[in-house]
Design a protein around this motif. Structure first.
Motif, PDB file in Angstrom:
ATOM      1  N   LEU A 271      18.326 -66.046  89.181  1.00 40.48           N
ATOM      2  CA  LEU A 271      19.666 -65.808  89.697  1.00 40.48           C
ATOM      3  C   LEU A 271      20.326 -67.119  90.103  1.00 40.48           C
ATOM      4  O   LEU A 271      19.668 -68.017  90.646  1.00 40.48           O
ATOM      5  CB  LEU A 271      19.609 -64.876  90.904  1.00 40.48           C
ATOM      6  CG  LEU A 271      19.049 -63.476  90.637  1.00 40.48           C
ATOM      7  CD1 LEU A 271      18.757 -62.756  91.946  1.00 40.48           C
ATOM      8  CD2 LEU A 271      20.022 -62.664  89.787  1.00 40.48           C
TER       9      LEU A 271
ATOM     10  N   THR B 151      11.232 -59.731  90.902  1.00 38.89           N
ATOM     11  CA  THR B 151      11.985 -58.879  89.982  1.00 38.89           C
ATOM     12  C   THR B 151      13.145 -58.226  90.725  1.00 38.89           C
ATOM     13  O   THR B 151      13.011 -57.843  91.895  1.00 38.89           O
ATOM     14  CB  THR B 151      11.072 -57.791  89.384  1.00 38.89           C
ATOM     15  OG1 THR B 151       9.974 -58.427  88.723  1.00 38.89           O
ATOM     16  CG2 THR B 151      11.820 -56.939  88.383  1.00 38.89           C
ATOM     17  N   ILE B 152      14.277 -58.091  90.047  1.00 43.27           N
ATOM     18  CA  ILE B 152      15.413 -57.379  90.618  1.00 43.27           C
ATOM     19  C   ILE B 152      15.060 -55.894  90.688  1.00 43.27           C
ATOM     20  O   ILE B 152      14.710 -55.297  89.673  1.00 43.27           O
ATOM     21  CB  ILE B 152      16.677 -57.589  89.760  1.00 43.27           C
ATOM     22  CG1 ILE B 152      17.048 -59.074  89.709  1.00 43.27           C
ATOM     23  CG2 ILE B 152      17.845 -56.765  90.297  1.00 43.27           C
ATOM     24  CD1 ILE B 152      18.127 -59.403  88.688  1.00 43.27           C
TER      25      ILE B 152
ATOM     26  N   VAL C 115      20.668 -53.133  92.189  1.00 40.61           N
ATOM     27  CA  VAL C 115      21.947 -53.828  92.193  1.00 40.61           C
ATOM     28  C   VAL C 115      23.014 -52.809  92.557  1.00 40.61           C
ATOM     29  O   VAL C 115      22.966 -51.653  92.094  1.00 40.61           O
ATOM     30  CB  VAL C 115      22.266 -54.446  90.807  1.00 40.61           C
ATOM     31  CG1 VAL C 115      23.632 -55.112  90.810  1.00 40.61           C
ATOM     32  CG2 VAL C 115      21.189 -55.435  90.397  1.00 40.61           C
TER      33      VAL C 115
ATOM     34  N   LYS D  54      29.229 -60.137  90.961  1.00 38.50           N
ATOM     35  CA  LYS D  54      28.238 -60.142  89.880  1.00 38.50           C
ATOM     36  C   LYS D  54      28.941 -60.358  88.551  1.00 38.50           C
ATOM     37  O   LYS D  54      29.917 -59.675  88.223  1.00 38.50           O
ATOM     38  CB  LYS D  54      27.462 -58.819  89.844  1.00 38.50           C
ATOM     39  CG  LYS D  54      26.375 -58.796  88.771  1.00 38.50           C
ATOM     40  CD  LYS D  54      25.673 -57.462  88.694  1.00 38.50           C
ATOM     41  CE  LYS D  54      26.457 -56.433  87.922  1.00 38.50           C
ATOM     42  NZ  LYS D  54      26.505 -56.694  86.458  1.00 38.50           N
TER      43      LYS D  54
ATOM     44  N   VAL E 226      21.776 -59.474  85.328  1.00 45.12           N
ATOM     45  CA  VAL E 226      21.564 -59.157  86.738  1.00 45.12           C
ATOM     46  C   VAL E 226      21.505 -57.639  86.809  1.00 45.12           C
ATOM     47  O   VAL E 226      22.506 -56.948  87.003  1.00 45.12           O
ATOM     48  CB  VAL E 226      22.707 -59.724  87.615  1.00 45.12           C
ATOM     49  CG1 VAL E 226      22.445 -59.400  89.089  1.00 45.12           C
ATOM     50  CG2 VAL E 226      22.836 -61.233  87.425  1.00 45.12           C
TER      51      VAL E 226
ATOM     52  N   VAL F  97      22.434 -57.735  95.365  1.00 36.88           N
ATOM     53  CA  VAL F  97      21.261 -57.726  94.492  1.00 36.88           C
ATOM     54  C   VAL F  97      20.031 -57.790  95.380  1.00 36.88           C
ATOM     55  O   VAL F  97      19.922 -58.678  96.230  1.00 36.88           O
ATOM     56  CB  VAL F  97      21.254 -58.924  93.523  1.00 36.88           C
ATOM     57  CG1 VAL F  97      20.040 -58.870  92.605  1.00 36.88           C
ATOM     58  CG2 VAL F  97      22.541 -58.991  92.716  1.00 36.88           C
ATOM     59  N   SER F  98      19.096 -56.857  95.198  1.00 40.18           N
ATOM     60  CA  SER F  98      17.850 -56.940  95.964  1.00 40.18           C
ATOM     61  C   SER F  98      16.701 -57.299  95.039  1.00 40.18           C
ATOM     62  O   SER F  98      16.645 -56.861  93.884  1.00 40.18           O
ATOM     63  CB  SER F  98      17.571 -55.627  96.702  1.00 40.18           C
ATOM     64  OG  SER F  98      17.214 -54.608  95.810  1.00 40.18           O
ATOM     65  N   VAL F  99      15.791 -58.111  95.564  1.00 45.32           N
ATOM     66  CA  VAL F  99      14.683 -58.665  94.780  1.00 45.32           C
ATOM     67  C   VAL F  99      13.373 -58.400  95.510  1.00 45.32           C
ATOM     68  O   VAL F  99      13.260 -58.653  96.719  1.00 45.32           O
ATOM     69  CB  VAL F  99      14.873 -60.180  94.572  1.00 45.32           C
ATOM     70  CG1 VAL F  99      13.655 -60.796  93.912  1.00 45.32           C
ATOM     71  CG2 VAL F  99      16.134 -60.453  93.757  1.00 45.32           C
TER      72      VAL F  99
ATOM     73  N   ALA G 240      14.086 -62.012  88.466  1.00 51.77           N
ATOM     74  CA  ALA G 240      15.017 -62.525  89.476  1.00 51.77           C
ATOM     75  C   ALA G 240      15.293 -63.996  89.223  1.00 51.77           C
ATOM     76  O   ALA G 240      14.970 -64.872  90.032  1.00 51.77           O
ATOM     77  CB  ALA G 240      14.462 -62.295  90.870  1.00 51.77           C
TER      78      ALA G 240
END
Length: 417
Positions: free
Chosen positions: A396, A49-50, A53, A31, A388, A43-45, A394
């Protein structure tokens, strides 16, 4: 004639926006954003939206399980690539033979080129034209915004510019910012005008700056002959941007400091910089980067020839010739925008100018987002842009850590490359 392949790529991106945002996790990444660098990152979305992290495989597995397990969550192995925020370009005119002044289809094609190179959001710059044409172009951008999250609004570069600093703008269309003209443009944009470049020394200039700022537009000092004192008054009146520092303005002089020191001294002002080595040569880019840390926003000023071969092109009604990737007016040789993309600006900053990776990414993401308050929750993007981090949109990129070439792109949680 626009390349059919480019048209197909543009349609594919529009189709991606029409689909719902899914749930996915990017893992095994590095990152990199304005907050620093984290190894072994994930990173999860969720819903564009994130939502989280972290670092480490164990925490990543726990997050996937929390979201429903591997059967319900798409997992992307970054393979050690950089995961960064999407780039944000706040001064750009087009690409792939299309200008943002030329209608919704042209916007779609031009946006596709920049999107595929990592610029997930753009403020669309419209050049100087007759006022009624500019009104129609503002309305087009307004309508496009209703179906595209990647279009942040419009930027008027003109028609309130100094004749002596017009650059590639049509001198026959340059006028003073009278109250009636200002209101016409605001009405046409209907709340979607983000930025307007103007020369504050023109008659009604300060009045116009105050009115635009009152209406939620960010006035930018540029294409001007303003001296230091006039520029300071403009910033005090509400201007919060400097349009492409060094270009189309008075230069630095020890007895006539001009507008640049006024912008550098004012912590409220974000300063655009075209980092292509042509508009501003490398020694001056390095100097400029040191003027105002965290307030320099990389912009491209890219025109329709971006992503295309050298040759003859148009900038509005004006003929442009592109040689070795550099665009100049046929009539007088003036620089007519660039063929730069932010992917290249970031790479140049790191590999040629010695800028730190996180600072270069910040200049292409968080800093331009801050210029319009898009680094915070807002009515235009919803979730903030530029980091991030949990709660951010999100947007990215997965980027090669050596070349900084963009390999994969998500915008608002939709995969577009």
């Amino acid at each position: 004639m626009v390349d059919p392949i480019h048209q197909a790529q543009a349609r594919a991106i529009e189709d991606a926006f029409a689909a719902p945002a899914g749930t996915f996790v990017i893992r095994n990444a590095v990152k990199a954003d304005a907050q620093g660098v984290d190894l072994g990152a994930w990173v999860s979305v969720v819903d564009g939206t994130i939502d989280a992290v972290g670092t480490g495989d164990a925490d990543c597995e726990a997050r996937i399980a929390h979201l429903g397990g591997p059967d319900r969550v798409t997992t992307v192995d970054a393979g050690g690539m950089l995961v960064t925020p999407g780039y944000v370009d706040i001064h750009v005119h087009g690409a792939w033979e299309c200008s943002f002044d030329d209608g919704a289809d042209a916007i779609s094609v031009a946006r596709a080129h920049h999107m595929l190179h990592g610029t997930t959001r753009q403020v669309l710059s419209l050049i100087t034209n007759p006022l009624d044409v500019m009104e129609r172009n503002l309305a087009t951008v307004r309508d496009v915004m209703a179906r595209r999250p990647d279009v942040l609004g419009s930027h008027l570069e003109g028609p309130f510019l100094a004749l002596s600093r017009k650059g590639a703008h049509d001198p026959n269309c340059l006028v003073d910012p009278t109250p009636e003209r200002v209101e016409r443009l605001l009405e046409a944009a209907d709340g979607t005008l983000r930025q307007i470049t103007l020369a504050p020394e023109r008659e009604h200039g300060m009045e116009a700056i105050r009115r635009f700022a009152e209406a939620g537009v960010v006035p930018a000092v540029g294409h001007c002959d303003a001296d230091y004192a006039t520029a300071r008054r403009a910033f005090d009146a509400g201007a919060r941007l400097m349009t492409h520092m060094f270009n189309a303005m008075n230069g630095l002089h020890h007895r006539e400091p001009g507008p640049i020191p006024a912008a550098v001294e004012d912590p409220r002002v974000t300063i655009e910089l075209i980092n292509d080595g042509f508009h501003v040569q490398n020694p001056m880019v390095r100097l400029g980067l040191g003027f105002a840390p965290h307030r320099i926003a990389f912009v491209t000023d890219a025109m329709a020839a971006t992503g295309c071969a050298d040759g003859a092109y148009k900038l509005g009604a004006l003929d442009v010739n592109v040689v070795d990737g550099h665009a100049r007016l046929v009539s007088n040789g003036a620089i007519a925008g660039s063929t730069l993309i932010l992917e290249v600006a970031v790479r140049r900053a790191v590999h040629e100018l010695g800028m730190g990776l996180t600072d270069a990414i910040e200049a292409a993401s968080l800093t331009p987002a801050k210029a319009f308050g898009f680094d915070r929750p807002n009515k235009v993007t919803g979730a903030p842009l530029g980091l991030v981090a949990p709660g951010y949109a999100a947007d990215l990129l997965l980027t090669d850590p050596g070349t900084l070439a963009v390999q994969h792109v998500w915008c608002a949680g939709r995969r577009v490359k």
